[in-house]
Write an enzyme that holds these catalytic residues in place. Structure first.
Site, PDB file in Angstrom:
ATOM      1  N   PHE A 227       0.755  -1.347  -0.014  1.00  0.00           N
ATOM      2  CA  PHE A 227       0.095   0.013  -0.098  1.00  0.00           C
ATOM      3  C   PHE A 227       0.800   1.247   0.110  1.00  0.00           C
ATOM      4  O   PHE A 227       0.403   2.146   0.657  1.00  0.00           O
ATOM      5  CB  PHE A 227      -0.933  -0.184   1.151  1.00  0.00           C
ATOM      6  CG  PHE A 227      -1.705  -1.367   1.383  1.00  0.00           C
ATOM      7  CD1 PHE A 227      -2.264  -1.961   0.340  1.00  0.00           C
ATOM      8  CD2 PHE A 227      -1.480  -2.020   2.502  1.00  0.00           C
ATOM      9  CE1 PHE A 227      -3.013  -3.146   0.618  1.00  0.00           C
ATOM     10  CE2 PHE A 227      -2.187  -3.218   2.752  1.00  0.00           C
ATOM     11  CZ  PHE A 227      -2.952  -3.698   1.700  1.00  0.00           C
ATOM     12  N   CYS A 228       1.801   1.312  -0.632  1.00  0.00           N
ATOM     13  CA  CYS A 228       2.923   2.368  -0.694  1.00  0.00           C
ATOM     14  C   CYS A 228       3.111   2.886   0.838  1.00  0.00           C
ATOM     15  O   CYS A 228       3.258   4.161   0.946  1.00  0.00           O
ATOM     16  CB  CYS A 228       2.283   3.532  -1.509  1.00  0.00           C
ATOM     17  SG  CYS A 228       2.028   3.162  -3.227  1.00  0.00           S
ATOM     18  N   ALA A 229       3.211   2.114   1.739  1.00  0.00           N
ATOM     19  CA  ALA A 229       3.572   2.279   2.915  1.00  0.00           C
ATOM     20  C   ALA A 229       4.560   1.272   3.373  1.00  0.00           C
ATOM     21  O   ALA A 229       4.200   0.538   4.416  1.00  0.00           O
ATOM     22  CB  ALA A 229       2.227   2.349   3.905  1.00  0.00           C
TER      23      ALA A 229
END
Ligand code: PLP
Length: 477
Positions: free
Chosen positions: A384-386
């Site tokens: 999740f781009c995290a």
């Protein structure tokens, strides 16, 4: 993860709705109409099902009112700012009115600036070039609120503070870091794109200001669910994306204090950003024009304004209550099945409709592919781009995220829970690639109209699909 049954034995039907608890909750209809809400999609093996969109945290379907507004404007579309024709004058007026509407909707003060950008990432990159000092962030942030602040210039750059295991511990860690060395800006998420948790923003605003820092809120996830009030909160900047606000037409915004923005280098140097140009020099315009060089996404700005008008007219209380009942149904349903959603701060009182989880015994990429291929349910999987957050949560191999919005109904939640029941009870009926990312074969046909684009099959576009933490994959999933 490979073959669990040959493709010749397809699932006879899409998962039937499953009761979600001892006392089955009442039906909850969608709150607002969106374009494509009743669209069906092909499943592997030749069946079809109504598409269940549980990925609004990534990008939300267009509100019908937004799409209608865009199609009303389209016949009148023309360039803005520099055209003398009737249509140019009209579009310029509409574009500048959209700026006023967007500012008002997020509680901008009279002297704040509304800069239209492409999205939240663009807005935070713009702000990063304007910050006159160091930035403090938590390690829970989306990459859009982490990477733009990294800078090789002395006196700039980012200090990343590890989050505590409660909101209280996290605030204490931020306070200690801001006290240790002054920073120009504290940049925080308004709601986590992984867990939906909302930090205590009023406390963070007070904390930043008490230490002489400004505060920017990444409201990409918060705004669609809770609205935002810049002046009421006392925050300095807010960034958000139209496509997460049911207005997927290419615009987002940065709203906030004028001084840093007027002192910064133009975000996009070019026509429209200047007052005067000679062969050797440039006199730049002030904000917002200073940062909006070139022809803007006029329809995107109008769509964003119409979405905010629609959400405002619907009422934050109704949006919140609708989402809370779906969120409860989903979380309770997962827990009944022994699945605990990921959390950063168990003491966070407010959580928006974003729920990430893993299914024991199944790789998340396979779960997401299975939901799509065999049940017509769209979720997201990966990190999740995290990436730092997922590492902290111990799910480096990725998770599944289901996210809820105004277009969802209880039937959507029940479809997901029913599909998970079938997965756990029987495993997938189709076969999948070894990494779990795609059905094999993928016999889902494309819509007839897609033929004109030259696209011949699903999954042949440039987006790579691979295990989420495989560096070679090159995909920030
Ligand atoms: N911030 C958060 C919390 C997000 O969830 C996202 C996107 O998922 C972004 C920033 C980046 O948004 P965009 O891709 O629209 O720039």
């Amino acid at each position: 993860m490979t073959v669990l049954a040959p493709p010749s034995t397809p699932t006879p039907s899409v998962a039937s709705p499953t009761p979600t608890g001892p006392a089955v909750a009442a039906e909850v209809p969608a709150l607002l109409p969106t374009v494509g809400a009743s669209e069906s999609v092909p499943l592997v093996g030749g069946r079809r099902a109504r598409f269940v969109h549980l990925d609004t945290a990534a990008s939300a379907p267009a509100l019908t009112r937004v799409a209608n507004h865009v199609s009303d404007v389209l016949p009148f579309y023309a360039s803005v700012h520099r055209g003398a024709g009737y249509l140019s004058q009209l579009c310029t007026g509409l574009y500048e009115q959209a700026r006023v509407t967007v500012g008002r909707a997020v509680g901008a003060r009279a002297d704040d600036v509304v800069v239209f950008t492409r999205n939240t990432t663009d807005a935070l990159n713009l702000l990063s070039a304007a910050v006159p000092g160091e930035v403090v962030v938590l390690d829970v942030e989306h990459h859009a609120n982490l990477l733009p602040w990294r800078s090789p210039s002395p006196g700039h750059g980012v200090r990343v503070v590890p989050s505590g295991s409660t909101l209280g511990e996290t605030e204490a860690a931020l306070a200690a870091e801001l006290a240790r060395r002054p920073a120009a800006l504290l940049a925080v998420t308004g709601a986590s794109n992984v867990t939906g948790e909302v930090p205590d923003l009023p406390r963070l605003v007070r904390l930043a200001h008490a230490h002489g820092a400004r505060i920017a809120v990444d409201a990409a996830q918060l705004l669609p669910h809770r609205g935002f009030d810049l002046a009421g909160l006392g925050a300095d900047y807010v960034a958000f994306s139209g496509h997460k606000l049911y207005a997927p037409f290419g615009a987002g915004a940065l709203v906030g204090r004028r001084d840093w923005l007027d002192e910064a280098e133009p975000h996009l140097a070019g026509g429209g950003a200047v007052r005067q140009v000679t062969t050797t020099g440039t006199e730049w315009a002030s904000s917002p024009e200073r940062h909006e060089g070139g022809t803007p996404a006029v329809l995107g700005a109008l769509a964003l304004a119409e979405a905010l008008r629609t959400l405002e007219a619907t009422g934050p209380g109704r949006i919140r209550a609708h989402e809370a009942s779906l969120h409860r149904r989903l979380v309770d349903g997962l827990r009944l099945r022994g699945i605990e959603p990921l959390r950063i701060w168990p003491d966070a009182a407010d959580v928006v409709g974003v729920v990430s989880f893993t299914v024991p015994g199944f790789r998340s990429a396979l779960v997401a592919s299975y939901l799509s291929a065999e049940h017509g349910i769209g979720v997201r999987d990966g990190r999740f781009c995290a990436h730092p957050l997922l590492a902290r949560l111990g799910v480096d191999d990725g998770a599944v995220r289901a996210s809820l919005g105004v277009a969802n109904s209880s039937a959507d939640v029940d479809r997901l829970l029913g599909a998970l029941d079938l997965l756990v009870a029987e495993g997938p009926r189709w076969t999948y690639t070894a990494d779990g990312c795609r059905p094999l074969p993928d016999d889902r046909e494309l819509p007839a109209w897609a033929a004109v684009t030259g696209l011949q099959a699903l999954g042949t576009a440039s987006t790579p699909c691979a295990p989420s933490n495989t560096p070679a994959a090159g995909a920030d999933r």
